[in-house]
Design an enzyme around this catalytic site. Structure first.
Site, mmCIF file in Angstrom:
data_model
loop_
_atom_site.group_PDB
_atom_site.id
_atom_site.type_symbol
_atom_site.label_atom_id
_atom_site.label_comp_id
_atom_site.label_asym_id
_atom_site.label_seq_id
_atom_site.Cartn_x
_atom_site.Cartn_y
_atom_site.Cartn_z
ATOM 1 N N ASN A 1 -10.248 -8.570 -9.262
ATOM 2 C CA ASN A 1 -10.294 -9.382 -10.484
ATOM 3 C C ASN A 1 -10.983 -10.732 -10.266
ATOM 4 O O ASN A 1 -10.582 -11.760 -10.819
ATOM 5 C CB ASN A 1 -8.880 -9.580 -11.070
ATOM 6 C CG ASN A 1 -8.375 -8.326 -11.781
ATOM 7 O OD1 ASN A 1 -9.165 -7.570 -12.332
ATOM 8 N ND2 ASN A 1 -7.071 -8.108 -11.765
ATOM 9 N N THR B 1 0.690 0.896 -11.946
ATOM 10 C CA THR B 1 0.324 1.049 -13.356
ATOM 11 C C THR B 1 -0.198 2.467 -13.578
ATOM 12 O O THR B 1 -1.098 2.921 -12.880
ATOM 13 C CB THR B 1 -0.766 0.014 -13.712
ATOM 14 O OG1 THR B 1 -0.163 -1.268 -13.670
ATOM 15 C CG2 THR B 1 -1.360 0.261 -15.086
ATOM 16 N N TYR C 1 -3.835 -11.765 -11.649
ATOM 17 C CA TYR C 1 -3.265 -11.924 -12.991
ATOM 18 C C TYR C 1 -2.819 -13.384 -13.191
ATOM 19 O O TYR C 1 -3.110 -14.249 -12.365
ATOM 20 C CB TYR C 1 -2.169 -10.879 -13.216
ATOM 21 C CG TYR C 1 -2.776 -9.480 -13.144
ATOM 22 C CD1 TYR C 1 -3.706 -9.070 -14.104
ATOM 23 C CD2 TYR C 1 -2.529 -8.631 -12.075
ATOM 24 C CE1 TYR C 1 -4.328 -7.828 -14.019
ATOM 25 C CE2 TYR C 1 -3.154 -7.383 -11.989
ATOM 26 C CZ TYR C 1 -4.049 -6.991 -12.960
ATOM 27 O OH TYR C 1 -4.686 -5.773 -12.879
ATOM 28 N N ASN D 1 -2.896 -10.101 -7.293
ATOM 29 C CA ASN D 1 -3.978 -9.267 -7.853
ATOM 30 C C ASN D 1 -4.748 -9.882 -9.016
ATOM 31 O O ASN D 1 -5.290 -9.171 -9.861
ATOM 32 C CB ASN D 1 -3.427 -7.893 -8.274
ATOM 33 C CG ASN D 1 -2.805 -7.146 -7.100
ATOM 34 O OD1 ASN D 1 -3.020 -7.532 -5.956
ATOM 35 N ND2 ASN D 1 -2.057 -6.092 -7.365
ATOM 36 N N HIS E 1 5.261 -10.770 -10.745
ATOM 37 C CA HIS E 1 3.918 -10.361 -10.303
ATOM 38 C C HIS E 1 3.026 -11.600 -10.255
ATOM 39 O O HIS E 1 2.562 -12.091 -11.278
ATOM 40 C CB HIS E 1 3.368 -9.340 -11.304
ATOM 41 C CG HIS E 1 2.147 -8.606 -10.855
ATOM 42 N ND1 HIS E 1 1.422 -8.946 -9.721
ATOM 43 C CD2 HIS E 1 1.508 -7.530 -11.386
ATOM 44 C CE1 HIS E 1 0.401 -8.102 -9.599
ATOM 45 N NE2 HIS E 1 0.427 -7.242 -10.598
HETATM 46 C C1 FNR Z 1 -1.742 -0.326 -8.087
HETATM 47 N N1 FNR Z 1 -1.252 -1.550 -7.600
HETATM 48 C C2 FNR Z 1 -0.465 -2.356 -8.404
HETATM 49 N N2 FNR Z 1 0.061 -3.527 -7.921
HETATM 50 C C3 FNR Z 1 0.913 -4.267 -8.672
HETATM 51 O O1 FNR Z 1 1.398 -5.295 -8.190
HETATM 52 N N3 FNR Z 1 1.237 -3.857 -9.942
HETATM 53 C C4 FNR Z 1 0.737 -2.730 -10.517
HETATM 54 O O2 FNR Z 1 1.076 -2.389 -11.650
HETATM 55 C C5 FNR Z 1 -0.178 -1.958 -9.736
HETATM 56 N N4 FNR Z 1 -0.749 -0.825 -10.230
HETATM 57 C C6 FNR Z 1 -1.473 0.033 -9.432
HETATM 58 C C7 FNR Z 1 -1.902 1.273 -9.929
HETATM 59 C C8 FNR Z 1 -2.563 2.161 -9.092
HETATM 60 C C9 FNR Z 1 -2.957 3.522 -9.639
HETATM 61 C C10 FNR Z 1 -2.832 1.801 -7.744
HETATM 62 C C11 FNR Z 1 -3.521 2.765 -6.808
HETATM 63 C C12 FNR Z 1 -2.435 0.569 -7.269
HETATM 64 C C13 FNR Z 1 -1.362 -1.864 -6.155
HETATM 65 C C14 FNR Z 1 -0.285 -1.106 -5.364
HETATM 66 O O3 FNR Z 1 1.003 -1.596 -5.664
HETATM 67 C C15 FNR Z 1 -0.510 -1.195 -3.829
HETATM 68 O O4 FNR Z 1 -0.466 -2.543 -3.424
HETATM 69 C C16 FNR Z 1 -1.849 -0.582 -3.424
HETATM 70 O O5 FNR Z 1 -1.972 0.720 -3.955
HETATM 71 C C17 FNR Z 1 -2.012 -0.508 -1.927
HETATM 72 O O6 FNR Z 1 -0.998 0.311 -1.350
HETATM 73 P P1 FNR Z 1 -1.316 1.826 -0.854
HETATM 74 O O7 FNR Z 1 -1.752 2.597 -2.052
HETATM 75 O O8 FNR Z 1 -2.406 1.703 0.177
HETATM 76 O O9 FNR Z 1 -0.001 2.286 -0.277
#
Ligand code: FNR
Length: 366
Positions: free
Chosen positions: A237, A28, A182, A180, A177
């Site tokens: 969350n 996001t 939701y 997390n 999704h």
């Molecule tokens: C996320 N993550 C996330 N997960 C998801 O399922 N949908 C989303 O829209 C988002 N948005 C999002 C925004 C930002 C800025 C971050 C940092 C993370 C979680 C992401 O997909 C991922 O699981 C985590 O960032 C952990 O992986 P890394 O960053 O350690 O490689």
């Protein structure tokens, strides 16, 4: 003897042959235009990252009710479908593959984001801790309204229509999704689901909505172009379950019957509040439960990703934060080149800065 597999080995993912096993995780970034419509800026961002084996887009609301943050894109209006077309065309022109992440936030919203200032909806009227993100800054979460059972077919229909819109927008597939904290995760876990009807109580009842949504979405796309994301150990969350291992083992086993393109799992976070039981819920654990392709996400680097592929714990590896700052992550991993550090201050919202201006390797070394 065949050479050891790495993240650079090709792989079959449902209907597709991918050139590598590196996935851009859903991220996001709060940079959609007015009306929650993606535009040329977003197309440039995704196009820059098209060498990933697979891109999973940022979470994208399936309905006006599904929104929970400012400036996130939707997939419920014709303008949004047109906007996403710019993105999918740009990624395809570079030979990439892109799935849209389908999202309903449930209680992680605020009346100021909802149609007619309505209360956010959830399985049960239980407020999360903390603050909602709104256009006027952080505001305390409100207690959501529990969905009436008569409303649930409408939610499933919103997922089906969104899946159809994703097809019209030119995506290669969709990711549901269910991670997390939701809406779908809120139904799965008993910290947030206190329902006494057929959507609450037993694990089977709590998983019913996810299974019905999966049936609706695969009716549009076929199983081999649909993935699902789960975070069995996540506490983000305000999530909790009294028996996460039993719950997610049940859910993953049930998902086997859909022959999906993949299951995408967020790995347990170390040094966090996850319980010892939650810490066990790794991709390696679910490998023995799930009979299809597994994507592992969370905390990976080049070494851990290659290790997970070589050991067989996962088939593909998703990168989140490293993809924000390294549009050419595949090429950097291939060359074992240094990585750009990411700037957290530009993760959520803003403009081109911290979005499409991270340097490519060739430009740096030219
Ligand atoms: C996320 N993550 C996330 N997960 C998801 O399922 N949908 C989303 O829209 C988002 N948005 C999002 C925004 C930002 C800025 C971050 C940092 C993370 C979680 C992401 O997909 C991922 O699981 C985590 O960032 C952990 O992986 P890394 O960053 O350690 O490689």
């Amino acid at each position: 003897m065949s050479a050891e597999k790495t993240m650079l080995s090709p792989v079959r993912l449902g209907a597709y042959e991918l050139p590598n096993r590196i996935v851009m995780a859903p991220l996001t970034r709060n940079r959609a235009g007015a009306g929650n419509v993606p535009g040329p800026l977003n197309a440039t961002y995704y196009e820059q990252r098209a060498s990933a084996g697979l891109i999973v887009t940022e979470a994208t609301q399936i309905s006006p009710q599904g929104v929970g943050y400012p400036s996130t894109p939707g997939i419920h209006s014709p303008e949004q479908v047109e906007g996403w077309r710019l993105v999918t065309d740009a990624v395809h022109a570079r030979g990439g593959h892109i799935f849209l992440q389908l999202w309903h936030v449930g209680r992680i919203s605020h009346p100021s984001l909802q149609p007619e200032g309505a209360l956010p909806v959830a399985p049960s009227a239980i407020a999360p801790e903390g603050m909602a993100s709104t256009y006027s800054g952080p505001q305390p979460f409100v207690t959501p309204r529990a969905l009436a059972i008569e409303e649930i077919p409408g939610i499933i229909e919103d997922y089906r229509k969104a899946a159809e819109n994703a097809l019209k927008a030119g995506f290669d597939g969709v990711e549901i999704h269910s991670a997390n904290g939701y809406l779908l995760d809120q139904f799965l876990q008993d910290g947030t689901n206190h329902r006494t009807d057929e959507y609450g109580g037993s694990m089977e009842n709590r998983a019913r909505l996810l299974m019905q949504v999966t049936a609706a979405v695969t009716s549009v796309w076929g199983g081999d172009r649909v993935g699902i994301r789960l975070s069995p150990s996540g506490v983000f969350n305000s999530m909790s379950d009294s028996n996460p291992k039993a719950l997610f083992t049940y859910v993953v086993n049930e998902l086997n019957r859909f022959n999906l393109a993949y299951l995408h799992l967020v790995e347990p976070r170390t040094n966090e509040t996850a319980s010892p039981e939650q810490q066990e819920l790794t991709c390696g654990y679910f490998r023995s439960v799930y009979r299809g392709t597994l994507i592992s996400a969370g905390g990976h680097d080049r070494e851990s990703g290659n290790q997970a592929i070589a050991s067989g714990d996962a088939d593909l590896i998703a990168f989140g934060r490293l993809y924000i700052s390294n549009p050419d992550l595949v090429e950097r991993f291939a060359q074992n080149a240094p990585l750009n550090p990411y700037d957290r201050s530009t993760f959520y919202g803003g403009d081109e800065k911290g979005y499409i201006d991270y340097p490519f390797l060739k430009l740096q070394t030219a």
